[in-house]
Motif scaffolding. Structure first.
Motif, mmCIF file in Angstrom:
data_model
loop_
_atom_site.group_PDB
_atom_site.id
_atom_site.type_symbol
_atom_site.label_atom_id
_atom_site.label_comp_id
_atom_site.label_asym_id
_atom_site.label_seq_id
_atom_site.Cartn_x
_atom_site.Cartn_y
_atom_site.Cartn_z
ATOM 1 N N GLU A 301 0.795 -1.218 0.000
ATOM 2 C CA GLU A 301 0.000 0.000 0.000
ATOM 3 C C GLU A 301 0.830 1.272 0.000
ATOM 4 O OE1 GLU A 301 -3.243 0.053 -0.252
ATOM 5 O OE2 GLU A 301 -3.420 -2.128 -0.243
ATOM 6 N N ALA A 302 2.085 1.181 0.451
ATOM 7 C CA ALA A 302 2.887 2.393 0.583
ATOM 8 C C ALA A 302 4.362 2.057 0.495
ATOM 9 C CB ALA A 302 2.582 3.100 1.912
ATOM 10 N N LEU A 303 5.115 3.077 0.160
ATOM 11 C CA LEU A 303 6.576 2.999 0.163
ATOM 12 C C LEU A 303 7.056 3.692 1.435
ATOM 13 C CD1 LEU A 303 9.071 2.209 -1.624
ATOM 14 C CD2 LEU A 303 9.063 4.581 -2.414
ATOM 15 N N THR A 304 7.772 2.963 2.274
ATOM 16 C CA THR A 304 8.179 3.482 3.579
ATOM 17 C C THR A 304 9.697 3.563 3.643
ATOM 18 O OG1 THR A 304 6.235 2.489 4.612
ATOM 19 C CG2 THR A 304 8.014 3.206 6.066
ATOM 20 N N LEU A 305 10.187 4.725 4.019
ATOM 21 C CA LEU A 305 11.622 4.966 4.162
ATOM 22 C C LEU A 305 11.918 5.317 5.614
ATOM 23 C CD1 LEU A 305 14.503 5.601 3.020
ATOM 24 C CD2 LEU A 305 13.700 7.957 2.723
ATOM 25 N N THR A 306 12.906 4.630 6.184
ATOM 26 C CA THR A 306 13.308 4.898 7.558
ATOM 27 C C THR A 306 14.823 5.089 7.601
ATOM 28 O OG1 THR A 306 11.505 3.491 8.356
ATOM 29 C CG2 THR A 306 13.198 4.118 9.949
ATOM 30 N N VAL A 307 15.252 6.211 8.156
ATOM 31 C CA VAL A 307 16.677 6.502 8.340
ATOM 32 C C VAL A 307 16.910 6.703 9.830
ATOM 33 C CG1 VAL A 307 18.606 7.991 7.729
ATOM 34 C CG2 VAL A 307 16.775 7.598 6.066
ATOM 35 N N THR A 308 17.726 5.819 10.420
ATOM 36 C CA THR A 308 17.949 5.848 11.864
ATOM 37 C C THR A 308 19.444 5.926 12.139
ATOM 38 O OG1 THR A 308 16.008 4.421 12.119
ATOM 39 C CG2 THR A 308 17.433 4.691 14.046
ATOM 40 N N ASP A 309 19.828 6.786 13.085
ATOM 41 C CA ASP A 309 21.236 6.871 13.479
ATOM 42 C C ASP A 309 21.344 6.761 14.989
ATOM 43 O OD1 ASP A 309 21.524 9.638 14.876
ATOM 44 O OD2 ASP A 309 20.487 10.161 13.017
ATOM 45 N N ALA A 330 4.705 15.456 1.598
ATOM 46 C CA ALA A 330 3.330 15.936 1.431
ATOM 47 C C ALA A 330 2.979 16.142 -0.028
ATOM 48 C CB ALA A 330 3.135 17.241 2.208
ATOM 49 N N ALA A 331 3.967 16.454 -0.872
ATOM 50 C CA ALA A 331 3.700 16.662 -2.296
ATOM 51 C C ALA A 331 3.169 15.404 -2.963
ATOM 52 C CB ALA A 331 4.960 17.143 -3.005
ATOM 53 N N HIS A 332 3.437 14.225 -2.391
ATOM 54 C CA HIS A 332 2.954 12.958 -2.946
ATOM 55 C C HIS A 332 1.871 12.340 -2.066
ATOM 56 C CE1 HIS A 332 6.180 12.924 -5.935
ATOM 57 N NE2 HIS A 332 6.996 13.314 -4.973
ATOM 58 N N GLY A 333 1.270 13.155 -1.198
ATOM 59 C CA GLY A 333 0.225 12.643 -0.321
ATOM 60 C C GLY A 333 0.741 11.825 0.842
ATOM 61 N N GLY A 334 2.031 11.925 1.130
ATOM 62 C CA GLY A 334 2.622 11.135 2.204
ATOM 63 C C GLY A 334 2.820 11.926 3.476
ATOM 64 N N THR A 335 3.458 11.286 4.445
ATOM 65 C CA THR A 335 3.728 11.903 5.742
ATOM 66 C C THR A 335 5.190 11.680 6.108
ATOM 67 O OG1 THR A 335 3.053 9.880 6.917
ATOM 68 C CG2 THR A 335 1.365 11.568 6.555
ATOM 69 N N THR A 352 6.427 7.969 4.805
ATOM 70 C CA THR A 352 5.501 7.023 4.176
ATOM 71 C C THR A 352 4.834 7.713 2.998
ATOM 72 O OG1 THR A 352 5.082 5.942 6.302
ATOM 73 C CG2 THR A 352 3.505 5.534 4.522
ATOM 74 N N ILE A 353 4.966 7.109 1.822
ATOM 75 C CA ILE A 353 4.359 7.652 0.602
ATOM 76 C C ILE A 353 3.397 6.605 0.057
ATOM 77 C CG2 ILE A 353 4.778 8.472 -1.743
ATOM 78 C CD1 ILE A 353 7.501 9.425 -0.839
ATOM 79 N N PRO A 354 2.102 6.871 0.032
ATOM 80 C CA PRO A 354 1.142 5.862 -0.450
ATOM 81 C C PRO A 354 1.313 5.594 -1.938
ATOM 82 C CG PRO A 354 0.047 7.966 -0.102
ATOM 83 C CD PRO A 354 1.440 8.126 0.435
ATOM 84 N N ARG A 355 1.037 4.368 -2.313
ATOM 85 C CA ARG A 355 1.108 3.998 -3.721
ATOM 86 C C ARG A 355 -0.190 4.389 -4.429
ATOM 87 N NH1 ARG A 355 5.287 0.841 -5.177
ATOM 88 N NH2 ARG A 355 6.448 -0.292 -3.570
ATOM 89 N N THR A 356 -0.097 4.667 -5.705
ATOM 90 C CA THR A 356 -1.291 4.906 -6.492
ATOM 91 C C THR A 356 -1.994 3.586 -6.756
ATOM 92 O OG1 THR A 356 -0.095 4.693 -8.591
ATOM 93 C CG2 THR A 356 -0.187 6.883 -7.591
ATOM 94 N N ARG A 357 -3.241 3.678 -7.233
ATOM 95 C CA ARG A 357 -3.989 2.446 -7.486
ATOM 96 C C ARG A 357 -3.300 1.588 -8.540
ATOM 97 N NH1 ARG A 357 -10.015 2.812 -9.806
ATOM 98 N NH2 ARG A 357 -8.802 3.468 -11.636
ATOM 99 N N HIS A 358 -2.695 2.240 -9.536
ATOM 100 C CA HIS A 358 -1.994 1.483 -10.570
ATOM 101 C C HIS A 358 -0.801 0.729 -9.988
ATOM 102 C CE1 HIS A 358 -0.364 0.435 -14.463
ATOM 103 N NE2 HIS A 358 0.795 0.974 -14.129
ATOM 104 N N GLU A 359 -0.115 1.354 -9.021
ATOM 105 C CA GLU A 359 1.037 0.701 -8.408
ATOM 106 C C GLU A 359 0.609 -0.437 -7.502
ATOM 107 O OE1 GLU A 359 3.097 3.741 -6.408
ATOM 108 O OE2 GLU A 359 3.760 4.772 -8.206
ATOM 109 N N ARG A 360 -0.604 -0.331 -6.911
ATOM 110 C CA ARG A 360 -1.054 -1.371 -5.972
ATOM 111 C C ARG A 360 -1.542 -2.628 -6.677
ATOM 112 N NH1 ARG A 360 -3.413 3.102 -3.064
ATOM 113 N NH2 ARG A 360 -5.429 2.642 -4.009
ATOM 114 N N GLU A 361 -1.760 -2.562 -7.991
ATOM 115 C CA GLU A 361 -2.229 -3.744 -8.697
ATOM 116 C C GLU A 361 -1.168 -4.849 -8.653
ATOM 117 O OE1 GLU A 361 -3.124 -2.492 -12.579
ATOM 118 O OE2 GLU A 361 -4.930 -1.374 -12.021
ATOM 119 N N PRO A 362 -1.546 -6.071 -8.344
ATOM 120 C CA PRO A 362 -0.553 -7.158 -8.262
ATOM 121 C C PRO A 362 0.037 -7.456 -9.625
ATOM 122 C CG PRO A 362 -2.782 -8.036 -8.122
ATOM 123 C CD PRO A 362 -2.915 -6.543 -8.070
#
Length: 380
Positions: A301-309, A330-335, A352-362
């Protein structure tokens, strides 16, 4: 109204007198101020016409042109009560005029039709003027809306360029400062490391210049030939190289990709790259960290990026870099969430950047694993 006084009349008709000529002039002169006092001018014209009919045996006219003009002005400029009173007075005047003249029904209808047409043209002028005002108002409103939209688009573009310039310069300058500070120490203790530090400074500077030239080329795109080549924006494939450059500045950086990787689109890939770049820049400049972990999860459902130090932890949290990270997400509807890392140690950026419906298709093919993991960097 003066034509009968210019063209010779039939011998059996009486000659035009100066009195008749003066009364016809009185029927015309008030029209000069008809826009200021339409009802008063209309009454003056009717009065002069009545005097002409009852007191002077002068030449007549098929139509009272001055009365038509005055009645048109009343219909155009006067209020409804005044228009109604003038219309009733006009009907009475027409009845008396036709009755004293030919007394023919045909002439009565013709005169009433002529005055009704003058009234209709007067009201049509009002309607036309109102339509023109409405069109002009809409045009001004559209122009204002277009100007506001253009200003907003320019402001968004300036903000985007400012983010790009900040990310490029901040990242490059931070790495160059760290390498330059470590260079003198390395010259005295490990000359081979000093040479590597200077090479890293040179490589970082060249990379920054390439990216700056690309941005400046876009800003000057109207000045150059349309076929001028443009380099692509950074994408996810460039993250390993970015990690390698930062690792040369000191901290041990690991980069992992989990989930089922699917291309999120060039715009999202550039956003993820810039966010990682800004997060690593903050680590180099402020965190004093020894290890950094970058995790990119391709969820359904989403692309999640985590950077931890494991550095000094969160500061004020109001820097331009963190603001830019939130704006990009926010420009891509994410947080974007920033704060202390696990167990309150270090600092963590989670986007977290949500995927579009086209990207969510299996789109999984036979034989493809559901989880793909890529590791780049030092293992702790």
């Amino acid at each position: 109204m003066t034509m009968p006084f210019v063209v010779p009349r039939a011998p059996e008709l009486p000659d035009a007198t100066w009195t008749a000529y003066g009364l016809t002039s009185l029927m015309v002169l008030p029209l000069v101020v008809r826009s200021r006092a339409p009802v008063a001018v209309f009454l003056a014209v009717l009065t002069a016409g009545a005097l002409y009919v009852f007191t002077v045996d002068g030449p007549g006219q098929p139509l009272p042109y001055t009365g038509l003009v005055a009645f048109y002005t009343v219909a155009e400029l006067s209020s409804p009560p005044k228009r109604l009173g003038s219309a009733l007075l006009t009907a009475v005047a027409v009845l008396f005029s036709v009755g004293l003249g030919s007394d023919e029904l045909r002439e009565l209808f013709f005169s009433l039709f002529a005055f009704a047409a003058a009234y209709a043209f007067g009201r049509f002028t009002v309607t036309r003027r109102a339509c023109l005002r409405a069109v002009e108002d809409r045009a001004r409103q559209l122009e204002l809306t277009n100007r506001i939209e253009a200003e907003q688009a320019a402001a968004r573009e300036r903000a985007r360029i400012a983010r790009e310039m900040h990310d490029i310069l901040s990242h490059a300058v931070s790495l160059m400062i760290v390498q330059a500070e470590a260079g003198p120490v390395a010259v005295r203790t490990a000359p081979e490391r000093a040479e590597a530090a200077f090479d890293a400074i040179s490589e970082t500077g060249r990379d920054a210049m390439v990216q700056l030239r690309r941005i400046l080329g876009v800003l000057r795109e109207n000045e150059g030939p349309p076929e001028a080549p443009r380099e692509p924006q950074p994408a996810l494939a460039g993250l390993p190289g970015l990690v390698e450059r930062v690792r040369g500045s000191g901290p041990a950086v690991s980069y992992e990709v989990t989930g089922h990787p699917r291309p999120p689109g060039p715009a999202v890939e550039t956003t993820v790259y810039r966010i990682v770049q800004e997060a690593l820049t903050n680590v180099v400049r402020h965190a004093d960290a020894t290890t950094v972990r970058i995790l990119l999860d391709h969820g359904p459902e989403a692309l999640t990026l985590t950077v931890t130090d494991d550095g000094r932890g969160p500061g004020g949290g109001a820097g331009l870099g963190l603001v830019g990270i939130r704006e990009r997400a926010a420009a891509h509807g994410g947080t974007a969430r920033t704060g202390a890392g696990p167990n309150g140690r270090g600092f963590r950026v989670r986007v977290t950047i949500p995927r579009t419906r086209h990207e969510r298709e299996p789109r999984q093919e036979p034989g493809t694993k559901t989880v793909t993991e890529q590791r780049t960097g030092a293992e702790s």
